[in-house]
Write a protein that holds these residues in place. Structure first.
Motif, PDB file in Angstrom:
ATOM      1  N   UNK A  78      84.302 -16.241  68.787  1.00 53.02           N
ATOM      2  CA  UNK A  78      83.903 -14.836  68.729  1.00 53.02           C
ATOM      3  C   UNK A  78      84.900 -13.940  69.436  1.00 53.02           C
ATOM      4  N   UNK A  79      85.430 -14.458  70.556  1.00 58.76           N
ATOM      5  CA  UNK A  79      86.431 -13.648  71.267  1.00 58.76           C
ATOM      6  C   UNK A  79      87.746 -13.558  70.490  1.00 58.76           C
ATOM      7  N   UNK A  80      87.947 -14.539  69.616  1.00 55.47           N
ATOM      8  CA  UNK A  80      89.183 -14.501  68.838  1.00 55.47           C
ATOM      9  C   UNK A  80      89.068 -13.680  67.571  1.00 55.47           C
ATOM     10  N   UNK A  81      87.861 -13.205  67.293  1.00 50.80           N
ATOM     11  CA  UNK A  81      87.671 -12.391  66.083  1.00 50.80           C
ATOM     12  C   UNK A  81      88.154 -10.959  66.301  1.00 50.80           C
ATOM     13  N   UNK A  82      88.571 -10.394  65.209  1.00 53.61           N
ATOM     14  CA  UNK A  82      88.963  -8.978  65.273  1.00 53.61           C
ATOM     15  C   UNK A  82      87.746  -8.069  65.229  1.00 53.61           C
ATOM     16  N   UNK A  83      86.648  -8.587  64.650  1.00 52.46           N
ATOM     17  CA  UNK A  83      85.429  -7.800  64.594  1.00 52.46           C
ATOM     18  C   UNK A  83      84.868  -7.600  66.001  1.00 52.46           C
ATOM     19  N   UNK A  84      84.231  -6.479  66.144  1.00 56.80           N
ATOM     20  CA  UNK A  84      83.527  -6.199  67.396  1.00 56.80           C
ATOM     21  C   UNK A  84      82.091  -6.725  67.259  1.00 56.80           C
TER      22      UNK A  84
ATOM     23  N   UNK B 176      81.925  -9.379  72.485  1.00 57.03           N
ATOM     24  CA  UNK B 176      83.178 -10.141  72.442  1.00 57.03           C
ATOM     25  C   UNK B 176      84.343  -9.265  72.933  1.00 57.03           C
ATOM     26  N   UNK B 177      85.505  -9.903  72.978  1.00 58.38           N
ATOM     27  CA  UNK B 177      86.666  -9.197  73.535  1.00 58.38           C
ATOM     28  C   UNK B 177      87.047  -7.970  72.720  1.00 58.38           C
ATOM     29  N   UNK B 178      86.899  -8.104  71.399  1.00 56.30           N
ATOM     30  CA  UNK B 178      87.274  -6.965  70.542  1.00 56.30           C
ATOM     31  C   UNK B 178      86.373  -5.779  70.828  1.00 56.30           C
ATOM     32  N   UNK B 179      85.071  -6.037  70.997  1.00 60.64           N
ATOM     33  CA  UNK B 179      84.144  -4.946  71.308  1.00 60.64           C
ATOM     34  C   UNK B 179      84.461  -4.351  72.668  1.00 60.64           C
ATOM     35  N   UNK B 180      84.716  -5.226  73.653  1.00 65.84           N
ATOM     36  CA  UNK B 180      85.026  -4.722  74.995  1.00 65.84           C
ATOM     37  C   UNK B 180      86.307  -3.880  74.972  1.00 65.84           C
ATOM     38  N   UNK B 181      87.252  -4.349  74.190  1.00 70.24           N
ATOM     39  CA  UNK B 181      88.490  -3.580  74.065  1.00 70.24           C
ATOM     40  C   UNK B 181      88.223  -2.226  73.433  1.00 70.24           C
ATOM     41  N   UNK B 182      87.333  -2.230  72.417  1.00 69.72           N
ATOM     42  CA  UNK B 182      86.994  -0.966  71.756  1.00 69.72           C
ATOM     43  C   UNK B 182      86.256  -0.046  72.729  1.00 69.72           C
ATOM     44  N   UNK B 183      85.373  -0.652  73.573  1.00 66.30           N
ATOM     45  CA  UNK B 183      84.638   0.149  74.556  1.00 66.30           C
ATOM     46  C   UNK B 183      85.513   0.530  75.739  1.00 66.30           C
ATOM     47  N   UNK B 184      86.724  -0.108  75.792  1.00 67.86           N
ATOM     48  CA  UNK B 184      87.677   0.175  76.865  1.00 67.86           C
ATOM     49  C   UNK B 184      87.078  -0.190  78.228  1.00 67.86           C
ATOM     50  N   UNK B 185      86.371  -1.349  78.252  1.00 65.58           N
ATOM     51  CA  UNK B 185      85.730  -1.811  79.489  1.00 65.58           C
ATOM     52  C   UNK B 185      85.762  -3.336  79.539  1.00 65.58           C
TER      53      UNK B 185
ATOM     54  N   UNK C 237      84.015  -6.989  80.100  1.00 62.05           N
ATOM     55  CA  UNK C 237      82.725  -7.481  79.596  1.00 62.05           C
ATOM     56  C   UNK C 237      81.609  -7.269  80.616  1.00 62.05           C
ATOM     57  N   UNK C 238      81.889  -7.521  81.886  1.00 65.61           N
ATOM     58  CA  UNK C 238      80.859  -7.364  82.919  1.00 65.61           C
ATOM     59  C   UNK C 238      80.363  -5.935  83.010  1.00 65.61           C
ATOM     60  N   UNK C 239      81.239  -4.940  82.656  1.00 66.58           N
ATOM     61  CA  UNK C 239      80.842  -3.545  82.694  1.00 66.58           C
ATOM     62  C   UNK C 239      80.098  -3.128  81.433  1.00 66.58           C
ATOM     63  N   UNK C 240      80.311  -3.872  80.346  1.00 65.29           N
ATOM     64  CA  UNK C 240      79.660  -3.537  79.077  1.00 65.29           C
ATOM     65  C   UNK C 240      78.226  -4.070  79.046  1.00 65.29           C
ATOM     66  N   UNK C 241      78.049  -5.298  79.516  1.00 60.83           N
ATOM     67  CA  UNK C 241      76.719  -5.928  79.471  1.00 60.83           C
ATOM     68  C   UNK C 241      75.734  -5.109  80.306  1.00 60.83           C
ATOM     69  N   UNK C 242      74.600  -4.779  79.700  1.00 61.57           N
ATOM     70  CA  UNK C 242      73.559  -4.008  80.371  1.00 61.57           C
ATOM     71  C   UNK C 242      73.587  -2.534  80.044  1.00 61.57           C
ATOM     72  N   UNK C 243      74.639  -2.077  79.399  1.00 61.48           N
ATOM     73  CA  UNK C 243      74.724  -0.665  79.045  1.00 61.48           C
ATOM     74  C   UNK C 243      73.902  -0.376  77.797  1.00 61.48           C
ATOM     75  N   UNK C 244      73.420   0.874  77.689  1.00 61.76           N
ATOM     76  CA  UNK C 244      72.718   1.309  76.490  1.00 61.76           C
ATOM     77  C   UNK C 244      73.737   1.652  75.397  1.00 61.76           C
ATOM     78  N   UNK C 245      73.253   1.510  74.159  1.00 59.07           N
ATOM     79  CA  UNK C 245      74.130   1.739  73.007  1.00 59.07           C
ATOM     80  C   UNK C 245      74.790   3.108  73.042  1.00 59.07           C
ATOM     81  N   UNK C 246      73.988   4.130  73.260  1.00 62.71           N
ATOM     82  CA  UNK C 246      74.538   5.497  73.163  1.00 62.71           C
ATOM     83  C   UNK C 246      75.426   5.843  74.350  1.00 62.71           C
TER      84      UNK C 246
END
Length: 828
Positions: A456-462, A476-485, A487-496
């Motif tokens: 999953x971390x190797x996928x380009x999809x978020x 995954x890493x692609x999503x974290x990269x897109x969120x510019x954060x 993973x530890x900072x992304x987990x627990x955040x609300x979608x919006x």
């Protein structure tokens, strides 16, 4: 000369008294005198009289003084007064009666109250007895013998009939032989008569007990010849009394016990009591095993042997069955694929099976000398104390550890430890399973998880996992990269908060909302940089269909083909994971079903033998043993109920339950259910008010499941009722075609906010209730599934603090069904 005459009169009176005592019916302490004894008395009296005559000069002179009118009457009265017994003199010509004071006092009268006439005697004598007296008006005077004796009832002054012995001698007769004067004695025999009655009653009671007992009873002489036997012995052995009396009991003893007969006799004569086992050969050649209790007694004034033989056929059969069961248990114990250890509460090993010896590399004697820390790895030995604390607290525990073989190698194990009662003592039973394969499988799963994460971390999809609150659980890493954060900072955040691509024009995270609603959805979003993203949402559901979150995959569709290929690969991976999870789940259900059946087999033996102990079939129990037996039975029944629930849940989880519908009697089903909980009702002193309408009788249903339904409902009613309370069970027809069953208690009741969730699996009111009343929270869930399978309904009404009523409604006239049905039940 007068002194000699007085002596003769006194001697005559004494002889009359002695004969009267001797003639009385046998009583305690008295013996009947035979004719030979009377001959000796007469001979003794003759020699005494002859000695007196020789001193007086001649026999005729004495006779004239005694039995003629020449004898002075005052001398006779003096002799009568000197005798310490009731003495009377009757003048037949005049009808006068002269008695001494002892005669009057015997009946409670003063001498002055006695009227000197025979009519007064007639007045005091019982009418049925007076007519039998020799000298009354009903008999001819010449028929009176010179000596006579009668036992009659006379009315005492205080109004009670009293038995007396009347002895008389004709002193003078006239020329025609009619008696002119009769003298005699009167003796109080009232106590003797009462004793005779008591002896007769005692004899009757002895005979009744002797012949009514089910045990075989023999009375033998000291040469072991049979003198008497009871009816039970004759009936059970098939021999008549005539065939057995006079023979030796050893004649019917089976050959294998012949050599012990002399040993038994020697022990009996030495100790005067002996208990032994033997077997008799019946008349039909059947062999009857017995336990004989023999003792030396006195029977008819001589020593004899009393032998009471108890039929122990049933006990022998039970012992044989127990031996077979023990052998079977030992076979299973030594051949099961798991290690089994029995320890005392100080963790000393008491028993181990062969599997444990083989796996650990020790002999049984060597292993029994070791401590738990000797067979566990150094890393796990310090945990033994904490495991023991948990076992003492909960009576059971499942742990993982590593065992250390004799050769130093190790292997992972799962320990399942329980506290059990054995011979009245608390023991620890531990079943150890080698989980090497399971650990390897878990390692493979962990490796797979790591590989999956790497993929999953190797996928380009978020890729984002979220819960029902639309909070990110993993990205995954692609999503974290897109969120510019990170993973530890992304987990627990609300979608919006972090994901502008997922927000629609209204400010809602449409994809995640669709996931929560259980809807897969795909949308497209365009970012300010002009790239087009495909956003797909996948709701995550539990096995029962409940949504617990979702997955959101965001893809740059400018490279759609490549992305589609990756998605297909990802979907295949998800399908494989899902199949693996299903396979694991199926294995779990099969394991639970097999475990339940394996547990029920030895548990049935435990319950059966506890019932035998409780019914005293295996012998008398002291109070401690009775409590232990009751505890075994109660906890075994509780374990069986838990196992049945486990099996039912495994069937529910498999998706199909087999039902056998047939006609069953409703009243009998309710009676049977009440009988199954009778002991629990008795333990809490709860009474049952049962009302079953005569309008209902039969219905088509699955009898076993209906019994399980009623048992669960009654068990809850008992559990939550107060000591000494009452449970009401009612059954009646409703609208002609529906059966209505209501079970009400007056216990603690249920809060309103819990009523709607009572039939949810594993539902408990709260943890304190669980600790106090026990239970697993599956009983009402099972009830609901059974009711649904019968097209019925179940609900509960309750008021906290006042009690609860469970309502069951079932169709009485349902459509005919096949003998067997597999009914798919919805998960709830």
């Amino acid at each position: 000369m007068r002194s000699y005459t007085k002596r003769v009169l006194f001697l005559s009176t004494f002889l009359l008294l002695f004969i009267s005592l001797a003639d009385i019916a046998p009583a305690p302490g008295l013996r009947v005198l035979s004719t030979q004894h009377y001959d000796w008395l007469i001979l003794l009296f003759f020699f005494l009289l002859l000695a007196l005559v020789l001193k007086m000069g001649s026999m005729s002179s004495l006779s004239n003084r005694l039995f003629t009118d020449q004898y002075p009457s005052h001398d006779l009265k003096t002799a009568l007064e000197d005798a310490d017994l009731g003495v009377w003199e009757l003048d037949m010509e005049k009808g006068t009666l002269d008695v001494n004071k002892h005669w009057a006092c015997m009946l409670g009268y003063d001498p002055e109250e006695i009227k000197p006439h025979i009519s007064f005697w007639n007045k005091l004598a019982h009418p049925d007895d007076w007519k039998n007296l020799s000298f009354n008006s009903f008999h001819g005077s010449q028929e009176i013998n010179d000596n006579f004796r009668h036992e009659i009832r006379m009315l005492a002054k205080h109004g009670v009939w009293k038995w007396v012995a009347v002895n008389g001698t004709v002193v003078h007769r006239d020329a025609q032989g009619s008696p002119l004067k009769i003298i005699g004695t009167q003796l109080d025999i009232d106590n003797i008569k009462k004793a005779e009655k008591e002896i007769a009653h005692s004899e009757h009671k002895f005979r009744t007990l002797f012949h009514s007992t089910n045990d075989l009873i023999f009375i033998q002489d000291m040469d072991m010849n049979i003198l008497e036997m009871n009816d039970a012995a004759s009936k059970r052995l098939g021999y008549s009394r005539e065939q057995m009396v006079g023979t030796k009991l050893s004649a019917i003893v089976s050959e294998e016990f012949h050599s012990k007969e002399q040993e038994m006799q020697n022990a009996l004569f030495k100790n005067r009591y002996y208990v032994y086992e033997t077997s008799y050969i019946c008349n039909d050649e059947a062999v009857l095993p017995v336990e004989v209790s023999s003792r030396i007694i006195y029977y008819e004034n001589r020593q004899a042997v009393l032998s009471i033989a108890k039929d122990i056929s049933r006990r022998k059969r039970v012992e044989s069955a127990l031996t077979q069961s023990e052998n079977k248990f030992r076979y299973i114990f030594d051949n099961v694929n798991d290690e089994i250890f029995m320890q005392d509460m100080d963790l000393n090993l008491l028993e181990v099976n062969q599997v444990a010896c083989q796996r650990l590399g020790y002999t049984k004697n060597e292993l029994l000398k070791l401590r738990p820390e000797d067979i566990e790895t150094p890393d796990n030995s310090p945990l033994i104390k904490s495991r023991m604390t948990a076992i003492n607290l909960f009576d059971h525990g499942i742990f993982e550890s590593e065992h250390l073989r004799r050769d130093g190698t190790t292997y992972p194990v799962e320990l399942s430890s329980s506290i059990v009662e054995l011979d009245g003592k608390r023991r620890i039973l531990t079943i150890v399973r080698d989980i090497t394969e399971r650990k390897e499988a878990e390692a493979a799963v962990r490796k797979h998880e790591i590989e999956k994460e790497m993929i999953l971390d190797g996928m380009e999809e978020q890729v984002v996992y979220h819960d029902l609150d639309m909070r990110v659980l993993w990205a995954n890493k692609a999503a974290c990269k897109f969120f510019n954060n990170e993973r530890s900072m992304v987990i627990g955040k609300l979608c919006n908060e972090i994901w502008p691509v997922g927000i629609d024009s209204n400010g809602n995270c449409a994809i995640m909302q669709a996931n929560i609603q259980g809807i897969s959805r795909e949308i497209e979003r365009t970012t300010p940089d002009g790239r087009i993203w495909s956003v797909k949402g996948y709701p995550l559901k539990e096995r029962r269909g409940d949504v617990n979150g979702g997955i959101v995959v965001t893809l740059d569709i400018t490279e759609r083909k490549k992305a589609q290929e990756q998605i297909q690969k990802f979907n295949r991976e998800l399908l494989r994971i899902n199949e693996e999870l299903k396979s694991v789940d199926r294995i779990k259900n099969e394991f639970l079903a097999n475990l339940g059946h394996e547990l029920k087999t030895p548990l049935s033996s435990v319950i059966g033998y506890s019932e035998l102990l409780d019914s005293l079939t295996l012998g008398e129990l002291n109070d401690v043993q009775k409590k232990a037996s009751e505890s075994i039975y109660r906890n075994a029944e509780r374990l069986r109920s838990l196992i049945d629930s486990l099996l039912y849940l495994s069937y529910v989880n498999s998706g199909k339950i087999e039902y056998n519908f047939e006609l069953m009697h409703i009243g009998s089903a309710i009676d049977e259910a009440l009988a199954n909980v009778a002991r629990k009702l008795e333990d809490k002193g709860i009474t049952v008010d049962k009302r079953i309408s005569h309008e209902i009788s039969f219905m088509k249903a699955e009898p076993q499941k209906i019994q399980e339904l009623l048992h669960n409902i009654l068990d809850n009613a008992i559990k939550f009722s107060h000591e000494g309370g009452k449970i009401e069970v009612a059954a009646y027809s409703e609208e002609g075609d529906m059966l209505k069953i209501e079970v009400s208690d007056h216990g603690i009741g249920i809060p309103d906010d819990h009523l709607n969730s009572l039939f949810t699996l594993f539902h408990q009111l709260d943890s304190s209730m669980n600790r106090r009343y026990g239970g697993t929270g599956v009983g009402l869930y099972i009830c609901k599934n059974i009711i649904m399978a019968h097209n019925g309904s179940i609900w509960v009404t309750s008021k906290e603090g006042e009690g609860t009523t469970v309502h069951v409604s079932l169709p009485l006239k349902g459509k005919a069904v096949e003998r067997k049905e597999y009914i798919d039940l919805p998960d709830n």
